[in-house]
Design an enzyme around this catalytic site. Structure first.
Site: not given
Ligand SMILES: C[C@@H](N)C(=O)N[C@H](C)C(=O)O
Ligand SMILES: [Zn+2]
Length: 204
Positions: A182, A185
């Site tokens: 991602e 993130h």
């Molecule tokens: C759901 C997504 N925006 C996200 O933050 N994913 C990471 C892996 C998490 O849930 O920590």
């Molecule tokens: Zn995230």
């Protein structure tokens, strides 16, 4: 091995102080800086669940994480960009809802395992925009759960690769690490030292 008593005491006190600090209450990023743009997607139905998950749009973080993000934003501002925030602290119950829709730990932290760093107030989902408010292309939409979001995918134009480089290099300078799947993130260093929280956002 023998340690003198004062040395043991200092180590103990340091551990105690830093453990206490890591449980500091969350702070509202908006209260410490006016320089961020907020688009808290889970406070709207415009997200991968298609439903509103938060009662209000707030970015809460551990104090040292918020301070580091302010410094990162200053760095980007000097280069003509600013941070657009998509998500910060996320209560564990919201994580459970996400997991029920996408039970894949590569894209959603497992709330029945270690949880997400968002549940600890030490992760941020974000992108960059120019200081004039222009969109900066990163290669996929936010929360696109597929290869176009992966940071080890280099199958993009030079412009997108340069935008991602700016984002990752800037964030790393201030203690934030991306995750492979991602591009949006970022988890702050030492993040598992913070406890998992399930308090709802304190909307007034
Ligand atoms: C759901 C997504 N925006 C996200 O933050 N994913 C990471 C892996 C998490 O849930 O920590
Ligand atoms: Zn995230």
């Amino acid at each position: 091995m023998k340690f003198p008593i004062p040395a043991i005491l200092i180590v103990f006190l340091f551990g105690f102080v830093s453990a206490t600090k890591q449980q500091d209450p969350l702070v509202d990023l908006e209260a410490i800086s006016d320089d961020f743009i907020y688009e808290i997607r889970y406070a709207t139905p415009n997200n991968f669940l298609g439903e509103t998950l938060y009662d209000c749009a707030q970015c809460l973080l551990r104090p040292e994480v918020a301070d580091a993000l302010v410094e990162a934003n200053k760095y980007f501002q000097e280069k003509g960009y600013r941070i657009r925030i998509y998500d910060c602290y996320r209560p564990l119950d919201v994580q459970k809802k996400m997991w029920s829709k996408v039970p894949r730990a590569t894209y959603v932290g497992n709330p029945y395992g270690n949880g997400s760093i968002h549940n600890r107030g030490a992760a941020v989902d974000m992108t960059l925009e120019t200081l004039e408010g222009c969109f900066v292309e990163m290669g996929s939409e936010y929360d696109h759960f597929g290869r176009a979001a992966h940071i080890d995918n280099y199958d993009f134009s030079k412009e997108i690769l340069a935008n991602r480089k700016l984002l990752f290099e800037g964030m790393r300078k201030f203690g934030f690490s991306p995750i492979r799947t991602e591009w949006w993130h970022f988890s702050f260093r030492k993040n598992t030292g913070y406890g998992v929280l399930n308090t709802p956002l304190p909307c007034n």
